[in-house]
Design a protein around this motif. Structure first.
Motif, PDB file in Angstrom:
ATOM      1  N   ILE A   8       0.842  -1.200   0.000  1.00  0.00           N
ATOM      2  CA  ILE A   8       0.000   0.000   0.000  1.00  0.00           C
ATOM      3  C   ILE A   8       0.878   1.251   0.000  1.00  0.00           C
ATOM      4  O   ILE A   8       0.613   2.216  -0.730  1.00  0.00           O
ATOM      5  N   SER A   9       1.938   1.217   0.791  1.00  0.00           N
ATOM      6  CA  SER A   9       2.854   2.354   0.886  1.00  0.00           C
ATOM      7  C   SER A   9       3.535   2.620  -0.457  1.00  0.00           C
ATOM      8  O   SER A   9       3.673   3.777  -0.882  1.00  0.00           O
ATOM      9  N   ALA A  10       3.956   1.565  -1.138  1.00  0.00           N
ATOM     10  CA  ALA A  10       4.590   1.729  -2.455  1.00  0.00           C
ATOM     11  C   ALA A  10       3.591   2.283  -3.468  1.00  0.00           C
ATOM     12  O   ALA A  10       3.916   3.191  -4.246  1.00  0.00           O
ATOM     13  N   LEU A  11       2.373   1.752  -3.458  1.00  0.00           N
ATOM     14  CA  LEU A  11       1.353   2.217  -4.408  1.00  0.00           C
ATOM     15  C   LEU A  11       0.966   3.674  -4.124  1.00  0.00           C
ATOM     16  O   LEU A  11       0.740   4.461  -5.053  1.00  0.00           O
ATOM     17  N   ALA A  12       0.922   4.028  -2.830  1.00  0.00           N
ATOM     18  CA  ALA A  12       0.519   5.398  -2.446  1.00  0.00           C
ATOM     19  C   ALA A  12       1.490   6.439  -2.998  1.00  0.00           C
ATOM     20  O   ALA A  12       1.099   7.571  -3.296  1.00  0.00           O
ATOM     21  N   LYS A  13       2.759   6.032  -3.148  1.00  0.00           N
ATOM     22  CA  LYS A  13       3.763   6.977  -3.661  1.00  0.00           C
ATOM     23  C   LYS A  13       3.478   7.424  -5.089  1.00  0.00           C
ATOM     24  O   LYS A  13       4.064   8.383  -5.581  1.00  0.00           O
ATOM     25  N   VAL A  14       2.635   6.684  -5.774  1.00  0.00           N
ATOM     26  CA  VAL A  14       2.270   7.077  -7.138  1.00  0.00           C
ATOM     27  C   VAL A  14       0.761   7.254  -7.255  1.00  0.00           C
ATOM     28  O   VAL A  14       0.173   7.060  -8.321  1.00  0.00           O
ATOM     29  N   ASP A  15       0.150   7.613  -6.110  1.00  0.00           N
ATOM     30  CA  ASP A  15      -1.295   7.875  -6.080  1.00  0.00           C
ATOM     31  C   ASP A  15      -2.111   6.698  -6.582  1.00  0.00           C
ATOM     32  O   ASP A  15      -3.155   6.872  -7.231  1.00  0.00           O
ATOM     33  N   ALA A  16      -1.623   5.500  -6.306  1.00  0.00           N
ATOM     34  CA  ALA A  16      -2.392   4.308  -6.640  1.00  0.00           C
ATOM     35  C   ALA A  16      -2.747   3.592  -5.329  1.00  0.00           C
ATOM     36  O   ALA A  16      -2.286   3.977  -4.254  1.00  0.00           O
ATOM     37  N   SER A  17      -3.576   2.572  -5.435  1.00  0.00           N
ATOM     38  CA  SER A  17      -3.992   1.845  -4.233  1.00  0.00           C
ATOM     39  C   SER A  17      -4.246   0.382  -4.585  1.00  0.00           C
ATOM     40  O   SER A  17      -4.201  -0.013  -5.755  1.00  0.00           O
ATOM     41  N   LEU A  18      -4.550  -0.415  -3.566  1.00  0.00           N
ATOM     42  CA  LEU A  18      -4.837  -1.827  -3.812  1.00  0.00           C
ATOM     43  C   LEU A  18      -6.001  -2.005  -4.795  1.00  0.00           C
ATOM     44  O   LEU A  18      -6.081  -3.027  -5.480  1.00  0.00           O
ATOM     45  N   ALA A  19      -6.890  -1.010  -4.864  1.00  0.00           N
ATOM     46  CA  ALA A  19      -8.030  -1.114  -5.780  1.00  0.00           C
ATOM     47  C   ALA A  19      -7.589  -1.234  -7.240  1.00  0.00           C
ATOM     48  O   ALA A  19      -8.354  -1.683  -8.093  1.00  0.00           O
ATOM     49  N   ASP A  20      -6.351  -0.844  -7.523  1.00  0.00           N
ATOM     50  CA  ASP A  20      -5.831  -0.923  -8.894  1.00  0.00           C
ATOM     51  C   ASP A  20      -5.175  -2.265  -9.202  1.00  0.00           C
ATOM     52  O   ASP A  20      -4.756  -2.505 -10.336  1.00  0.00           O
ATOM     53  N   VAL A  21      -5.056  -3.127  -8.193  1.00  0.00           N
ATOM     54  CA  VAL A  21      -4.331  -4.399  -8.389  1.00  0.00           C
ATOM     55  C   VAL A  21      -5.137  -5.353  -9.270  1.00  0.00           C
ATOM     56  O   VAL A  21      -6.298  -5.643  -8.994  1.00  0.00           O
ATOM     57  N   VAL A  22      -4.500  -5.836 -10.330  1.00  0.00           N
ATOM     58  CA  VAL A  22      -5.162  -6.782 -11.226  1.00  0.00           C
ATOM     59  C   VAL A  22      -4.663  -8.211 -11.033  1.00  0.00           C
ATOM     60  O   VAL A  22      -5.372  -9.174 -11.290  1.00  0.00           O
ATOM     61  N   ARG A  23      -3.408  -8.356 -10.608  1.00  0.00           N
ATOM     62  CA  ARG A  23      -2.868  -9.698 -10.393  1.00  0.00           C
ATOM     63  C   ARG A  23      -2.019  -9.714  -9.134  1.00  0.00           C
ATOM     64  O   ARG A  23      -1.244  -8.786  -8.879  1.00  0.00           O
ATOM     65  N   VAL A  24      -2.185 -10.792  -8.349  1.00  0.00           N
ATOM     66  CA  VAL A  24      -1.371 -10.978  -7.153  1.00  0.00           C
ATOM     67  C   VAL A  24      -0.809 -12.395  -7.151  1.00  0.00           C
ATOM     68  O   VAL A  24      -1.492 -13.360  -7.525  1.00  0.00           O
ATOM     69  N   ASN A  25       0.469 -12.512  -6.795  1.00  0.00           N
ATOM     70  CA  ASN A  25       1.113 -13.818  -6.666  1.00  0.00           C
ATOM     71  C   ASN A  25       1.616 -13.984  -5.240  1.00  0.00           C
ATOM     72  O   ASN A  25       2.368 -13.148  -4.747  1.00  0.00           O
ATOM     73  N   TYR A  26       1.163 -15.069  -4.608  1.00  0.00           N
ATOM     74  CA  TYR A  26       1.581 -15.380  -3.248  1.00  0.00           C
ATOM     75  C   TYR A  26       2.617 -16.494  -3.296  1.00  0.00           C
ATOM     76  O   TYR A  26       2.383 -17.521  -3.951  1.00  0.00           O
ATOM     77  N   ILE A  27       3.725 -16.299  -2.590  1.00  0.00           N
ATOM     78  CA  ILE A  27       4.733 -17.363  -2.488  1.00  0.00           C
ATOM     79  C   ILE A  27       4.964 -17.641  -1.007  1.00  0.00           C
ATOM     80  O   ILE A  27       5.315 -16.728  -0.250  1.00  0.00           O
ATOM     81  N   LEU A  28       4.766 -18.900  -0.616  1.00  0.00           N
ATOM     82  CA  LEU A  28       4.970 -19.299   0.781  1.00  0.00           C
ATOM     83  C   LEU A  28       5.849 -20.542   0.821  1.00  0.00           C
ATOM     84  O   LEU A  28       5.562 -21.518   0.119  1.00  0.00           O
ATOM     85  N   PRO A  29       6.879 -20.541   1.642  1.00  0.00           N
ATOM     86  CA  PRO A  29       7.687 -21.759   1.781  1.00  0.00           C
ATOM     87  C   PRO A  29       6.845 -22.948   2.263  1.00  0.00           C
ATOM     88  O   PRO A  29       7.044 -24.069   1.826  1.00  0.00           O
ATOM     89  N   ASP A  30       5.887 -22.678   3.152  1.00  0.00           N
ATOM     90  CA  ASP A  30       5.043 -23.750   3.677  1.00  0.00           C
ATOM     91  C   ASP A  30       3.593 -23.501   3.267  1.00  0.00           C
ATOM     92  O   ASP A  30       2.930 -22.591   3.780  1.00  0.00           O
ATOM     93  N   ALA A  31       3.089 -24.323   2.333  1.00  0.00           N
ATOM     94  CA  ALA A  31       1.722 -24.146   1.829  1.00  0.00           C
ATOM     95  C   ALA A  31       0.692 -24.193   2.958  1.00  0.00           C
ATOM     96  O   ALA A  31      -0.373 -23.570   2.865  1.00  0.00           O
ATOM     97  N   ASN A  32       0.998 -24.910   4.028  1.00  0.00           N
ATOM     98  CA  ASN A  32       0.058 -25.012   5.151  1.00  0.00           C
ATOM     99  C   ASN A  32      -0.141 -23.686   5.877  1.00  0.00           C
ATOM    100  O   ASN A  32      -1.083 -23.532   6.641  1.00  0.00           O
TER     101      ASN A  32
END
Lengths: 127, 127, 127
Positions: free
Chosen positions: C59-83
């Protein structure tokens, strides 16, 4: 620019139904690229050399459509061994130090156990 | 086209706050798609059958916005076992043989141990 | 908007030749983001807290360019432990429940063994 497919000429591309890169409009989508030297079909054992060759392969693909690393907006690094990543940083700085794209590194397996790094880039030309 | 969310109707989408696909402008972002048959909520054991079903699920999502596999510019394959990939190549050739998008394959874990392949595509309509 | 690089000020960005985010045209490409609190350079042990902090960083990175999570079209989650993923779902619903981007989750290793989740987003402003 209408959709255009860039091939490196490898048989793998036909077998697995992909292109080295797809160009459409201002975009260039480059496939995950490894340290194989496509002319000799050899790959160095050292991860740093593999990273060098991967960047050369990417530059070569981008050059075919008059693009360059300067157009890269996102890069994804995949390494089977996360501990190998630090030795690649000088290569990253050499090729991307002034460009500084968005980047994500993950540790995951690759198609061939000889591959120690794979690099996927997406480029977007400025209008 | 203003932002539009495509749902496959699964409860997972609400629980994990995602859509099967997001359409915006000429772009279609499809979520990572597995071999689950969403109508019966079953999944084949065989990786080739899973790949077949995953492509059917992707085609179905794209069709909801009058798009098709021909619009796919990038595909990412994720398989827990890299050795499973070769048996999927005939399926890749069947669905993407003439389209040949940019592609990257990695070997990584998935949400459910029954899943042997997950396929993520991004599509961009030609103007 | 011409290409613009967003930095979080961390030394890692120079060392590894990347930016926290790249803005070009209507697009914002955010690098894989973890649960590090960049002000204190600490990271919680709990994966849910890490997911919270990762979203705050994004959110902080997006705010620096007057954008927000509402503009997110794709998200990738990476977790070492799927559980670990299920315990993050409330956080996902809190931040993305009304936005519902395209999403893919994989289980793979990350740069630092303290990291339990990394989140990569791509945003596209509506015209």
């Amino acid at each position: 620019m209408p959709r255009k497919l860039i091939s490196s000429g490898s048989d793998f591309e036909k077998e697995m139904a992909y292109s080295r890169a797809v160009v459409q409009g201002d975009w260039i989508f480059v496939s995950g690229t490894t340290g194989f030297d496509y002319e000799t079909m050899t790959i160095a054992e050292d991860v740093t050399e593999q990273a060098e060759q991967a960047f050369k392969n990417i530059i070569s693909a981008l050059a075919k459509v008059d693009a360059s690393l300067a157009d890269v907006v996102r890069v994804n690094y995949i390494l089977p061994d996360a501990n190998d990543f630090a030795s690649c940083w000088p290569v990253l700085r050499k090729y991307l130090g002034d460009i500084r794209p968005a980047a994500t590194m993950i540790s995951a397996g690759l198609a061939d156990t000889r591959m120690k790094i794979e690099i996927e880039v997406t480029a977007l030309r400025e209008k």
